[in-house]
Design an enzyme around this catalytic site. Structure first.
Site, PDB file in Angstrom:
ATOM      1  N   HIS A 257       0.834  -1.204   0.000  1.00  0.00           N
ATOM      2  CA  HIS A 257       0.000   0.000   0.000  1.00  0.00           C
ATOM      3  C   HIS A 257       0.871   1.257   0.000  1.00  0.00           C
ATOM      4  O   HIS A 257       0.676   2.161  -0.832  1.00  0.00           O
ATOM      5  CB  HIS A 257      -0.914  -0.021   1.235  1.00  0.00           C
ATOM      6  CG  HIS A 257      -1.795   1.161   1.381  1.00  0.00           C
ATOM      7  ND1 HIS A 257      -3.158   1.067   1.407  1.00  0.00           N
ATOM      8  CD2 HIS A 257      -1.524   2.490   1.530  1.00  0.00           C
ATOM      9  CE1 HIS A 257      -3.686   2.274   1.553  1.00  0.00           C
ATOM     10  NE2 HIS A 257      -2.705   3.149   1.645  1.00  0.00           N
ATOM     11  N   GLU A 258       1.828   1.316   0.928  1.00  0.00           N
ATOM     12  CA  GLU A 258       2.669   2.509   1.046  1.00  0.00           C
ATOM     13  C   GLU A 258       3.657   2.626  -0.122  1.00  0.00           C
ATOM     14  O   GLU A 258       3.898   3.715  -0.628  1.00  0.00           O
ATOM     15  CB  GLU A 258       3.400   2.525   2.387  1.00  0.00           C
ATOM     16  CG  GLU A 258       2.499   2.449   3.608  1.00  0.00           C
ATOM     17  CD  GLU A 258       1.341   3.444   3.624  1.00  0.00           C
ATOM     18  OE1 GLU A 258       1.434   4.506   2.967  1.00  0.00           O
ATOM     19  OE2 GLU A 258       0.330   3.158   4.296  1.00  0.00           O
TER      20      GLU A 258
ATOM     21  N   HIS B   9       2.052   4.119  -3.155  1.00  0.00           N
ATOM     22  CA  HIS B   9       1.993   5.588  -3.114  1.00  0.00           C
ATOM     23  C   HIS B   9       3.296   6.195  -3.629  1.00  0.00           C
ATOM     24  O   HIS B   9       3.287   7.141  -4.428  1.00  0.00           O
ATOM     25  CB  HIS B   9       1.748   6.080  -1.679  1.00  0.00           C
ATOM     26  CG  HIS B   9       0.353   5.926  -1.193  1.00  0.00           C
ATOM     27  ND1 HIS B   9      -0.730   6.508  -1.814  1.00  0.00           N
ATOM     28  CD2 HIS B   9      -0.145   5.252  -0.122  1.00  0.00           C
ATOM     29  CE1 HIS B   9      -1.831   6.217  -1.144  1.00  0.00           C
ATOM     30  NE2 HIS B   9      -1.504   5.438  -0.113  1.00  0.00           N
TER      31      HIS B   9
END
Length: 167
Positions: free
Chosen positions: A78-79, A82
């Site tokens: 997820h991170e 980004h």
């Protein structure tokens, strides 16, 4: 409680997992972006955060300690998604189509915006105070105001000044 040793062990494990995911992404995207820095100092109920301009990922050590597999399978991708979206597309909507595509196409993960980790493992956010009525919990903010002498609090029932009672 997290000791320095256990924190270092967690950091090493997550660093290794993060680098493997990053290499996988660079390979699939045919890029060679520099690996991000990893810190285990995310606070509150947030599992992780990506700091785009700093190429930095922060993870919550308290949640991580109890959910390593979920962090490797979902939070890290997820991170990292980004960071990769920022590297490729610049500023976009945080969980927009570019991010969702990165999650599914590069990391083969469901693009979940929020975690569902058990937050009861987080350190207590309240502090025990007492009056003649019994114990009363104050928030960290109110506790800090008492410690710095900015405020005093009274019991709503007996009007007695509350006294800090460390357990």
């Amino acid at each position: 409680m997290l000791t320095t040793h256990s924190l270092n062990t967690l950091h090493n494990e997550m660093q290794e997992a993060m680098l493997a995911l990053w290499q996988q992404a660079n390979h699939r995207l045919n890029t060679n972006f520099p690996a991000p820095k990893l810190l285990l100092n995310q606070r509150g109920a947030i599992a992780g955060s990506a700091h785009l301009q700093k190429n930095l990922v922060k993870l919550n050590p308290h949640l991580l300690r109890h959910n390593k597999a979920e962090f490797v399978q979902q939070v890290l991708p997820h991170e990292l998604a980004h960071l990769l979206v920022f590297q490729i597309h610049g500023n976009t909507k945080p969980h927009g189509i570019e991010w969702r595509n990165m999650m599914t196409d590069v990391f083969a993960c469901r693009p979940a915006v929020r975690h569902n980790l058990d937050t009861s493992v987080l350190p207590s956010k309240s502090f025990r105070y007492e009056c003649q009525c019994g114990p009363i919990n104050l928030s960290k903010i109110r506790h800090n105001r008492v410690l710095t002498g900015q405020q005093q609090y009274r019991c709503k029932q007996c009007s007695e000044l509350l006294q800090y009672s460390p357990a």
